[in-house]
Design an enzyme around this catalytic site. Sequence first.
Site, mmCIF file in Angstrom:
data_model
loop_
_atom_site.group_PDB
_atom_site.id
_atom_site.type_symbol
_atom_site.label_atom_id
_atom_site.label_comp_id
_atom_site.label_asym_id
_atom_site.label_seq_id
_atom_site.Cartn_x
_atom_site.Cartn_y
_atom_site.Cartn_z
ATOM 1 N N GLY A 1 89.479 -77.689 41.899
ATOM 2 C CA GLY A 1 90.461 -76.455 42.428
ATOM 3 C C GLY A 1 89.262 -75.303 42.940
ATOM 4 O O GLY A 1 89.941 -74.308 42.837
ATOM 5 N N SER B 1 88.836 -73.421 36.387
ATOM 6 C CA SER B 1 89.629 -73.934 37.535
ATOM 7 C C SER B 1 90.560 -75.119 37.298
ATOM 8 O O SER B 1 89.987 -75.950 36.169
ATOM 9 C CB SER B 1 88.806 -74.328 38.931
ATOM 10 O OG SER B 1 87.806 -75.445 38.382
ATOM 11 N N ASP B 2 91.482 -75.445 38.060
ATOM 12 C CA ASP B 2 91.977 -76.849 37.923
ATOM 13 C C ASP B 2 90.830 -77.841 38.340
ATOM 14 O O ASP B 2 90.088 -77.474 39.134
ATOM 15 C CB ASP B 2 93.311 -76.952 38.554
ATOM 16 C CG ASP B 2 94.139 -78.136 37.963
ATOM 17 O OD1 ASP B 2 93.502 -78.865 37.439
ATOM 18 O OD2 ASP B 2 95.327 -77.996 38.411
ATOM 19 N N TRP B 3 91.057 -79.076 38.055
ATOM 20 C CA TRP B 3 89.986 -80.029 38.419
ATOM 21 C C TRP B 3 89.908 -79.947 39.866
ATOM 22 O O TRP B 3 90.852 -80.589 40.539
ATOM 23 C CB TRP B 3 90.432 -81.257 37.790
ATOM 24 C CG TRP B 3 89.623 -81.446 36.351
ATOM 25 C CD1 TRP B 3 89.122 -82.660 36.072
ATOM 26 C CD2 TRP B 3 89.775 -80.583 35.308
ATOM 27 N NE1 TRP B 3 88.488 -82.420 34.716
ATOM 28 C CE2 TRP B 3 89.148 -81.071 34.263
ATOM 29 C CE3 TRP B 3 90.174 -79.050 35.084
ATOM 30 C CZ2 TRP B 3 88.559 -80.426 32.980
ATOM 31 C CZ3 TRP B 3 90.020 -78.625 33.994
ATOM 32 C CH2 TRP B 3 89.331 -79.372 32.835
#
Length: 852
Positions: free
Chosen positions: A228, A224-226
Site C-alpha cells: 500500500g 502501510s497496508d501490504w
Amino acid sequence: MSSFDVEETLAKLSLPDKIRLLCGLGWWHTEPVPSAGIPSMRMSDGPNGVRGTRFFNGVPSSCFPSSTGLGSSFDVDLARKVGEALADECRAKGAHILLAPTVNTQRSPLGGRSFESFSEDPNLNGLIAAAYINGVQSKGVSATIKHYVANDQEFERFSISSDLSERALREIYLKPFQLAVKHSDPWALMSSYNRVNGLHVSEDKRLLEDILRKEWEYKGMIMSDWIGVYSTAESIKAGLDLEMPGPTVMRGRAVERALIAQKLFPSDIDARVRKILELLKRAFASGIPFDAPEKGADTPELRQLLRTAAADTIVLLKNKKNVLPLNTGIKKLAVIGPNAKAAMTSGGGSARLLESWTVSPLEGIHAWLKEAGSSAEVNYTIGATSHKYLPLLNSLTYGDDETNGGVLQFWNEKPIDDFMSLNPKLEAPRKPTAWSCSSTVTNIFLIDGVDSDKVDPSCYIRYVTTFIPDESGDWRIGLNVSGTGNLFIDDKLVVDLSTNPPPGNTFVGFGTAEVSNVAKGLKAGQKYKVEIRISNIELVEKGLPFPCWGGLRLGGIKVVDDEEALNDAVQLAKDSDAVVLVVGLNHDWESEGFDREDMELPGLSNRLVSEVLRVNPKTVVVNQSGSAVTMPWIDEASTVLQAFYGGNELGNGLADVIFGKVNPSAKLSLTFPKRLEDVPSYPSYGDKGQELGKILYNEGIFVGYRGYQIKNVAPMFPFGHGLSYSNFQYSDFQCTPISSDGEGKFTITFTIKNTGRIDGREVAQVYIHQSLSSLPRPKREMKGFVKVALKAGEDKQVKVDLDREALGFYDDRQMCWVAEKGKFDILVGASSEDIRLEGQTKLNETFTWTGL
C-alpha cells in the site's frame, strides 16, 4: 532488554542501516540490524485470530467471532477479554504486533470486509475497538488499528478515491480511530490502500501528520497496508514509517536517490526510524522472544471464552411465539440447512486462518442434547446448497498414513514433456523433486511456507491425495488454481485449467474461476486417487507484487437435485416437532478482495426457508452472515437468530442460546435494511456510481441508522435491536445540567428492571438530538451505552457519564468541533427505534475545540 535506548541506538546507526529499517523483511517481520542490537519484530494477522507467519501450513489458531458479532455484543468487558486472549496467542506464536483491529465504517452491507469491523456507528466502533486494544496491549503485544481511513469497499481498493466532506470524514470515518487513540493509545496504526479526496492516504501529510500526530497527539508507529505504498519521498514526508511487506518496492535505493536530489533529508529518515525503534523498545519490554518457534494455545479457560463469545454475539431478532428456548424434552428435532453441518467460522481473506478445532451447529446441538441426557432424535438434511465455490474436501482427503491431507511435490524445471498434457504419461517424473511437503487442507495458497532456498517461484507442482467419499453417488469435483493446472481422478482428466483458464477472484485476485465436472458412480468408503498438476510459470511471467509459488483449491459435493433436496427438507420438517434451520453466507461470499453483488442469500436458501416455515411453524431460523442480508420470509418466521460468524465454538455457543443455557443479550451493531435500495450509500458504492476512479460519499454524515431516520425509511431490523428471553422495564430518568467549563460534562441516570422469570442482560443505549443548530444534525446519535446484568425481578440504577463528545458536531466552516448552546434531547432506548425514556438538558454557552 528494558534498557534499550532509542536515541542512543538511532545515533549509532549508519544511513544505509536506517534506510534498511524503513521496510519490512518478507511478509511478517521488520528488518534487523544485528550490529546495532536491533532484532526483527514479528507481526501476525488478524482481527478474529492470530494466524502466525504462514498462510500455508501454519500453526492452528483460535478463531473468535467476527467483529460485527463482537460489536453486537455491546460488551466492552468481553472485547477486552478477547483482546487479552489474542495477545496470549500472539505470545505463543512469538508475535510482537497484532495487525488488528479493523474499524472502518460500514457504509454498505455489500462491503467484502464488513464483517471485519465492529459497527456502522462510530461511537460503538471506537469504544469496542479501544477495549479490544487495551486487552491486547495489557499483555505487551502491540495492536495495529486499521485501515486509516475511509477504506470502505474492495472495488478498486488500491486506487479508488473516497470523496467526502470534511464533516463526514471527521464525524463518521475518523471518529472511531479518534476514540480508540483517546481511550487506548494503540501502539501501531495501518494506513489504507485508497485515496481520500484524490490523495493516497499513505502519502497524505494532513491525515498522517497534521490530524493524527499533531491534532490527536498520536505517538505510535504508522505502517502501510501490504503493498500500500505508492511513492518514496512523499510517503516518508507524510509520516509513513514502515513500508510493508518486504522486500522494498518504493524505498531502499529509491530513498538514496531522493536524498541525493534533496527531496528527502537525513532528518526525515530519522523521524521515521525513531518510531520504529520506539515500537521495538516496547517489543523488548514485552519479553516476547525474537525469532521464536510458533506454538498454539489451548486451555480450558480459552475454550470457555471462545464458547462464551460465540453465544454472546448471537442476536435474537424475533421470538414472537416463544419458541425459544427449545425444550430438551423434544422428541424429534430436524436440523436443516447449508450452514448446519459445516462450521462457518469467519469471513474470507486475511481474516481466515487454520482453526485449531471447530464445532458446527449440528455438532453443537448433538453434544448439547447428549450432555442434557435428552433422548431427542436429531435428523439432518441439507435442503439447499449455498456455496459459491464447491465445499473443501479437507475431511475426505487422506495421505499415505490415513490421516487427513495430501502431498505437494515441487520441481524447478518441467519434469516430463507432457506434465500438463491432456493425455499424460503418468509414470513417476524423471527428474528428482526440488522439495516436497504435506498439507491437511485442500485450499492451498503458496505465498509462504515453501522452502525458497530450494524452490523457485517459477515452478511445477504436483498434489496427490486419496479421496474417500462419505456418500455414494455422483460427485461434482471442482478446482481453482493460481497459475494453470489439471485435475485427475484415478489417472483420468476431470478438470482442465491449463487450456485458457478463466480468470477469477480466488487467491487475492490471482486465481482462476472454479471449473468443475461430475465424477460418476463414486462409492462411499472407496479410495480414489486424486492428482493435481500446476504450473506457476505463466503467473510469474505476468508479474506479481509479492512472491508466490502458486495455489490450488480442491472442492467437491455429492450431486443433489435441487428440487429433491428441498422436498426432502420439507418432508423432514413436516415430520419433526421442531426445526433448527441454519442458512447464510460464508467466507466465499464475504471476503477481502471483492464486494458482494447483492444482499441475497445464495441458491435456493430463501425458498428453503419459506417452504420449511410453511409446514412447521416451530422453526428456528438461524442466519449466519457478517453483514445484512434480505429476508423475504421474515413476516412468516416467528423465530430468528442472527449468528454472524462465530469462530471455533460457534456450534456450542449457538446450542447454548437455542436451549436456554445462555439468555441472548446481543443487539445489532448495524442496520438490517429491507432492500439494498434503502441503504443510505445506494447507489454510490463499489462499482456503482463511481466517477473516474472516485466514489462519492453522497450520504454525508447520514450513514447507517442516521440515514434511515432522516429519510423516514423503516429498516427490517434497526440498529441496536435485539431481544432477550427476559423483559426489561425502564424508569426514573434524570439528567444533570451540562458543565460550563468547556468540557461539557453531564450525567444521566435511570433504572432498569428485569420483569421476566429468568436472569438476563440488557443493553441500554443513549441517543442525543439537538433540534436547533446551525448545521443539519441526525435525528438521533448514539453517544453512550451500558450493558446491565439483572437477575429475574431485580432492578438497578444505571449511570452514564457524557461530555462534549455527546454534544458536538464538526463545523467545516471553522475547521473545529462545536457544541452550540441550546436544548439537547436525551433519549434512552432498547434500540435506535425503541425509545423508552426521554428528557432534556441545556447548554448555556457555545464552545469549540480541536484535538481529542
